[in-house]
Design a protein around this motif. Structure first.
Motif, PDB file in Angstrom:
ATOM      1  N   HIS A 167     -60.474  -3.985  -7.109  1.00 57.13           N
ATOM      2  CA  HIS A 167     -59.923  -2.894  -7.421  1.00 57.13           C
ATOM      3  C   HIS A 167     -58.005  -2.891  -7.974  1.00 57.13           C
ATOM      4  CE1 HIS A 167     -63.295  -0.290  -8.529  1.00 57.13           C
ATOM      5  NE2 HIS A 167     -63.669  -0.708  -7.446  1.00 57.13           N
ATOM      6  N   HIS A 168     -57.433  -3.624  -6.399  1.00 60.28           N
ATOM      7  CA  HIS A 168     -56.270  -3.819  -5.994  1.00 60.28           C
ATOM      8  C   HIS A 168     -55.748  -4.472  -6.002  1.00 60.28           C
ATOM      9  CE1 HIS A 168     -56.162   0.447  -4.101  1.00 60.28           C
ATOM     10  NE2 HIS A 168     -57.151   0.738  -3.748  1.00 60.28           N
ATOM     11  N   SER A 169     -56.220  -5.938  -6.244  1.00 60.83           N
ATOM     12  CA  SER A 169     -55.402  -7.069  -6.344  1.00 60.83           C
ATOM     13  C   SER A 169     -56.430  -7.891  -7.146  1.00 60.83           C
ATOM     14  CB  SER A 169     -55.597  -7.697  -5.537  1.00 60.83           C
ATOM     15  OG  SER A 169     -54.533  -8.808  -5.395  1.00 60.83           O
ATOM     16  N   PRO A 170     -56.916  -7.781  -8.188  1.00 58.17           N
ATOM     17  CA  PRO A 170     -57.305  -8.221  -9.193  1.00 58.17           C
ATOM     18  C   PRO A 170     -57.052  -9.484  -9.264  1.00 58.17           C
ATOM     19  CG  PRO A 170     -56.727  -6.733 -10.172  1.00 58.17           C
ATOM     20  CD  PRO A 170     -56.243  -6.720  -9.392  1.00 58.17           C
ATOM     21  N   THR A 171     -56.015  -9.955  -9.672  1.00 51.50           N
ATOM     22  CA  THR A 171     -55.538 -11.389  -9.321  1.00 51.50           C
ATOM     23  C   THR A 171     -55.552 -12.107  -8.857  1.00 51.50           C
ATOM     24  OG1 THR A 171     -53.028 -11.029  -9.169  1.00 51.50           O
ATOM     25  CG2 THR A 171     -53.427 -11.106 -11.401  1.00 51.50           C
ATOM     26  N   THR A 172     -55.751 -12.130  -7.276  1.00 51.92           N
ATOM     27  CA  THR A 172     -56.767 -12.757  -6.100  1.00 51.92           C
ATOM     28  C   THR A 172     -57.661 -13.891  -6.756  1.00 51.92           C
ATOM     29  OG1 THR A 172     -55.191 -11.621  -5.211  1.00 51.92           O
ATOM     30  CG2 THR A 172     -56.552 -13.268  -3.697  1.00 51.92           C
ATOM     31  N   ARG A 173     -57.454 -14.734  -6.691  1.00 49.88           N
ATOM     32  CA  ARG A 173     -58.694 -15.733  -6.568  1.00 49.88           C
ATOM     33  C   ARG A 173     -59.955 -15.406  -5.050  1.00 49.88           C
ATOM     34  NH1 ARG A 173     -59.893 -17.318 -11.172  1.00 49.88           N
ATOM     35  NH2 ARG A 173     -60.777 -19.972 -10.264  1.00 49.88           N
ATOM     36  N   LEU A 174     -60.887 -15.121  -5.090  1.00 47.30           N
ATOM     37  CA  LEU A 174     -61.421 -14.721  -3.843  1.00 47.30           C
ATOM     38  C   LEU A 174     -62.526 -15.950  -4.155  1.00 47.30           C
ATOM     39  CD1 LEU A 174     -62.279 -10.953  -4.605  1.00 47.30           C
ATOM     40  CD2 LEU A 174     -60.298 -12.144  -3.221  1.00 47.30           C
ATOM     41  N   ILE A 175     -61.846 -16.801  -2.774  1.00 57.79           N
ATOM     42  CA  ILE A 175     -63.705 -18.225  -2.304  1.00 57.79           C
ATOM     43  C   ILE A 175     -64.349 -17.681  -1.441  1.00 57.79           C
ATOM     44  CG2 ILE A 175     -63.387 -20.242  -2.342  1.00 57.79           C
ATOM     45  CD1 ILE A 175     -60.732 -20.993  -3.234  1.00 57.79           C
ATOM     46  N   GLY A 176     -65.415 -17.333  -1.858  1.00 59.44           N
ATOM     47  CA  GLY A 176     -66.773 -17.866  -0.481  1.00 59.44           C
ATOM     48  C   GLY A 176     -66.987 -19.206   0.293  1.00 59.44           C
ATOM     49  N   VAL A 177     -67.046 -19.280   1.337  1.00 54.84           N
ATOM     50  CA  VAL A 177     -67.396 -20.686   1.614  1.00 54.84           C
ATOM     51  C   VAL A 177     -68.801 -19.986   2.717  1.00 54.84           C
ATOM     52  CG1 VAL A 177     -66.508 -22.492   3.030  1.00 54.84           C
ATOM     53  CG2 VAL A 177     -64.852 -20.806   2.345  1.00 54.84           C
ATOM     54  N   GLU A 178     -69.115 -21.693   2.694  1.00 55.22           N
ATOM     55  CA  GLU A 178     -70.685 -21.356   3.252  1.00 55.22           C
ATOM     56  C   GLU A 178     -70.852 -22.255   3.551  1.00 55.22           C
ATOM     57  OE1 GLU A 178     -74.672 -18.836   1.076  1.00 55.22           O
ATOM     58  OE2 GLU A 178     -73.676 -20.801  -0.356  1.00 55.22           O
ATOM     59  N   PRO A 179     -71.801 -22.534   5.113  1.00 59.67           N
ATOM     60  CA  PRO A 179     -72.191 -23.920   5.606  1.00 59.67           C
ATOM     61  C   PRO A 179     -72.623 -25.125   4.249  1.00 59.67           C
ATOM     62  CG  PRO A 179     -72.872 -22.743   6.911  1.00 59.67           C
ATOM     63  CD  PRO A 179     -72.640 -21.689   5.348  1.00 59.67           C
ATOM     64  N   SER A 180     -73.031 -26.294   4.389  1.00 62.47           N
ATOM     65  CA  SER A 180     -73.365 -27.016   3.366  1.00 62.47           C
ATOM     66  C   SER A 180     -75.183 -27.029   3.695  1.00 62.47           C
ATOM     67  CB  SER A 180     -72.943 -28.079   3.516  1.00 62.47           C
ATOM     68  OG  SER A 180     -72.925 -29.010   4.363  1.00 62.47           O
ATOM     69  N   GLU A 181     -75.567 -26.614   4.726  1.00 56.79           N
ATOM     70  CA  GLU A 181     -76.873 -27.097   4.806  1.00 56.79           C
ATOM     71  C   GLU A 181     -77.421 -25.548   5.195  1.00 56.79           C
ATOM     72  OE1 GLU A 181     -78.528 -29.167   4.875  1.00 56.79           O
ATOM     73  OE2 GLU A 181     -77.300 -31.044   4.243  1.00 56.79           O
ATOM     74  N   ALA A 182     -76.339 -24.265   4.620  1.00 59.56           N
ATOM     75  CA  ALA A 182     -77.615 -22.952   4.716  1.00 59.56           C
ATOM     76  C   ALA A 182     -75.939 -22.638   3.330  1.00 59.56           C
ATOM     77  CB  ALA A 182     -76.976 -21.788   5.888  1.00 59.56           C
ATOM     78  N   ALA A 183     -76.447 -22.874   2.369  1.00 58.10           N
ATOM     79  CA  ALA A 183     -75.848 -22.280   1.617  1.00 58.10           C
ATOM     80  C   ALA A 183     -76.799 -21.634   0.219  1.00 58.10           C
ATOM     81  CB  ALA A 183     -75.138 -23.486   0.131  1.00 58.10           C
ATOM     82  N   ALA A 184     -77.294 -20.685   1.166  1.00 61.90           N
ATOM     83  CA  ALA A 184     -78.686 -19.549  -0.503  1.00 61.90           C
ATOM     84  C   ALA A 184     -77.457 -19.362  -1.354  1.00 61.90           C
ATOM     85  CB  ALA A 184     -78.306 -18.607   0.535  1.00 61.90           C
ATOM     86  N   LEU A 185     -76.135 -18.530  -1.443  1.00 61.24           N
ATOM     87  CA  LEU A 185     -75.381 -17.949  -2.470  1.00 61.24           C
ATOM     88  C   LEU A 185     -74.939 -19.005  -3.451  1.00 61.24           C
ATOM     89  CD1 LEU A 185     -74.256 -15.459  -3.425  1.00 61.24           C
ATOM     90  CD2 LEU A 185     -71.781 -16.337  -2.510  1.00 61.24           C
ATOM     91  N   GLN A 186     -74.904 -19.831  -2.980  1.00 62.60           N
ATOM     92  CA  GLN A 186     -74.270 -21.482  -3.834  1.00 62.60           C
ATOM     93  C   GLN A 186     -75.522 -21.419  -5.031  1.00 62.60           C
ATOM     94  OE1 GLN A 186     -73.132 -25.162  -3.429  1.00 62.60           O
ATOM     95  NE2 GLN A 186     -71.654 -24.653  -3.671  1.00 62.60           N
ATOM     96  N   HIS A 187     -76.708 -22.015  -4.021  1.00 63.71           N
ATOM     97  CA  HIS A 187     -78.027 -21.808  -4.984  1.00 63.71           C
ATOM     98  C   HIS A 187     -78.440 -21.299  -5.756  1.00 63.71           C
ATOM     99  CE1 HIS A 187     -79.081 -26.102  -3.256  1.00 63.71           C
ATOM    100  NE2 HIS A 187     -78.865 -26.228  -2.317  1.00 63.71           N
ATOM    101  N   SER A 188     -78.413 -19.959  -5.634  1.00 65.70           N
ATOM    102  CA  SER A 188     -78.287 -18.323  -6.186  1.00 65.70           C
ATOM    103  C   SER A 188     -77.742 -18.566  -7.712  1.00 65.70           C
ATOM    104  CB  SER A 188     -78.235 -17.252  -5.524  1.00 65.70           C
ATOM    105  OG  SER A 188     -79.223 -17.729  -3.758  1.00 65.70           O
ATOM    106  N   ARG A 189     -75.760 -18.197  -7.092  1.00 61.39           N
ATOM    107  CA  ARG A 189     -75.554 -18.445  -8.009  1.00 61.39           C
ATOM    108  C   ARG A 189     -76.110 -19.326  -9.626  1.00 61.39           C
ATOM    109  NH1 ARG A 189     -70.244 -16.194  -7.689  1.00 61.39           N
ATOM    110  NH2 ARG A 189     -68.256 -17.745  -8.916  1.00 61.39           N
ATOM    111  N   LYS A 190     -76.344 -21.342  -8.755  1.00 58.14           N
ATOM    112  CA  LYS A 190     -76.746 -22.138 -10.084  1.00 58.14           C
ATOM    113  C   LYS A 190     -78.182 -21.528 -10.891  1.00 58.14           C
ATOM    114  CE  LYS A 190     -74.400 -25.587  -7.827  1.00 58.14           C
ATOM    115  NZ  LYS A 190     -74.636 -27.065  -6.574  1.00 58.14           N
ATOM    116  N   ALA A 191     -78.962 -20.990  -9.819  1.00 66.01           N
ATOM    117  CA  ALA A 191     -79.729 -20.789 -10.292  1.00 66.01           C
ATOM    118  C   ALA A 191     -79.755 -19.616 -11.557  1.00 66.01           C
ATOM    119  CB  ALA A 191     -81.154 -20.153  -9.557  1.00 66.01           C
ATOM    120  N   GLY A 192     -78.930 -18.280 -11.769  1.00 68.10           N
ATOM    121  CA  GLY A 192     -78.947 -16.830 -11.786  1.00 68.10           C
ATOM    122  C   GLY A 192     -79.759 -16.115 -11.643  1.00 68.10           C
ATOM    123  N   HIS A 193     -80.037 -16.093  -9.944  1.00 65.57           N
ATOM    124  CA  HIS A 193     -80.817 -14.975  -9.392  1.00 65.57           C
ATOM    125  C   HIS A 193     -80.938 -15.622  -8.388  1.00 65.57           C
ATOM    126  CE1 HIS A 193     -84.201 -18.251 -10.705  1.00 65.57           C
ATOM    127  NE2 HIS A 193     -84.295 -17.278  -9.424  1.00 65.57           N
TER     128      HIS A 193
END
Length: 344
Positions: A212-238
């Motif tokens: 809402h307040h800073s839409p041009t900011t690039r937001l980057i999430g960072v996970e441990p490589s051995e617990a990357a649930a979000l990255q795997h889920s994004r790639k799968a689409g669910h």
């Protein structure tokens, strides 16, 4: 890396997602409880990456992590009947400290489930903050196993389960730190923001505010490589559940991202990076040696990820969330050995 498998969420989640108004309300609700932590320039990291690197110092909260925000915002809104029945939670350590602090401040009883391998520092701090208001139960070896035990206690006792991330009030509480970042930026644009991701509550709250307040900011999430649930889920689409994780980065190791958190992060995070344990350990050591900051491993993820973006952040204004400082130095030898690239 472990394989990922789909799992249907058994909880009956409502469809409500936290709004910007919820986050503003949370900020007002926790005045006098939560610290407005500094946005501090790191001279070391700024020189190293030829950028202006700012650190959001959530390690300076009373419980030494951002988790107090979400826990207090959720618990402070319980009804009288809910307060009388008490609360229950599951945590890798920091959420339990926030819940314990809130229980003591609000005179509510809580039962807090934590993995048996939780660093002793975090267990002792939970007991210190909660005092006679909390009971600590150590069980299982991961957050997910502790969570199963906490859910069973919820069903038996009627206590209210305070989710560490997948709750709109918890997410709203975590998002209040993003309001502080923007206030302290004094109108100067932020080009990149790096945030650790465990269950996704922090990243969800931050991305809601910045959307809402800073839409041009690039937001980057960072996970441990051995617990990357979000990255795997994004790639799968669910949303997926990892069948196995390494809990070494204990504050950011979950097998599954929260349902609401996945929806928000999948839509609003521009990128999700994973970091090897070696780089995370080195980042923790650098923060201590170069900036005299005692960060925990999960909090060091955002700093460790800068190396992967070295070229693109030159000349940019960058914020890294230092999400907590509950580092148990009984693990110091293991951390130093991993930083060297050995097993320790």
């Amino acid at each position: 890396m472990t394989a990922a498998v789909a799992l249907t969420e058994s909880d009956s989640l409502n469809d409500r997602l936290p709004t910007l108004e919820d986050i503003v309300g949370a900020a007002a609700r926790m005045q006098g409880i939560v610290q407005h932590t500094p946005l501090q320039k790191s001279e070391f990291l700024s020189r190293k990456y030829q950028a202006e690197v700012l650190l959001k110092r959530e390690d300076l909260q009373p419980v030494r992590s951002f988790k107090l925000r979400g826990a207090y915002n959720r618990i402070s809104q319980l009804s009288r009947a809910e307060r009388q029945r008490g609360v229950v939670c599951a945590s890798a350590g920091n959420h339990a400290q926030g819940v314990a602090f809130a229980c003591s401040a609000l005179n509510i009883q809580g039962t807090l489930f934590m993995p048996a391998n939780t660093p002793a520092l975090k267990v002792n701090k939970v007991r210190q903050f909660g005092g006679s208001h909390v009971k600590v139960v150590l069980t299982g070896h991961t957050f997910d196993e502790a969570c199963q035990a906490a859910r069973a206690r919820e069903a038996e006792s009627g206590a209210t389960f305070i989710h560490p991330f997948d709750d709109p009030d918890v997410i709203a509480g975590q998002g209040t730190l993003a309001l502080e970042i923007l206030d302290d930026s004094a109108g100067t644009p932020i080009d990149y923001l790096f945030t650790p991701v465990g269950g996704g509550g922090l990243a969800s709250g931050i991305s809601t505010v910045f959307h809402h307040h800073s839409p041009t900011t690039r937001l980057i999430g960072v996970e441990p490589s051995e617990a990357a649930a979000l990255q795997h889920s994004r790639k799968a689409g669910h949303n997926l559940t990892l069948d196995r994780i390494d809990p070494f980065i204990d504050g950011a190791s979950t097998q599954r991202i929260g349902e609401r958190c996945f929806d928000i992060c999948n839509e609003r995070l521009h990128r999700v990076l994973t970091v090897e344990d070696q780089q995370t350990c080195q980042a923790l050591i650098d923060l201590y040696q170069e900036e005299a900051i005692v960060a925990e491993l999960a909090a060091s993820l955002s700093v460790a990820a800068l190396e992967q973006c070295r070229e693109e952040i030159i000349g940019k204004r960058v914020v890294c969330i230092v999400s907590g400082g509950n580092n148990d130095f009984s693990r110091a030898h293991q951390i130093m050995e991993k930083a060297k690239g050995t097993n320790g």
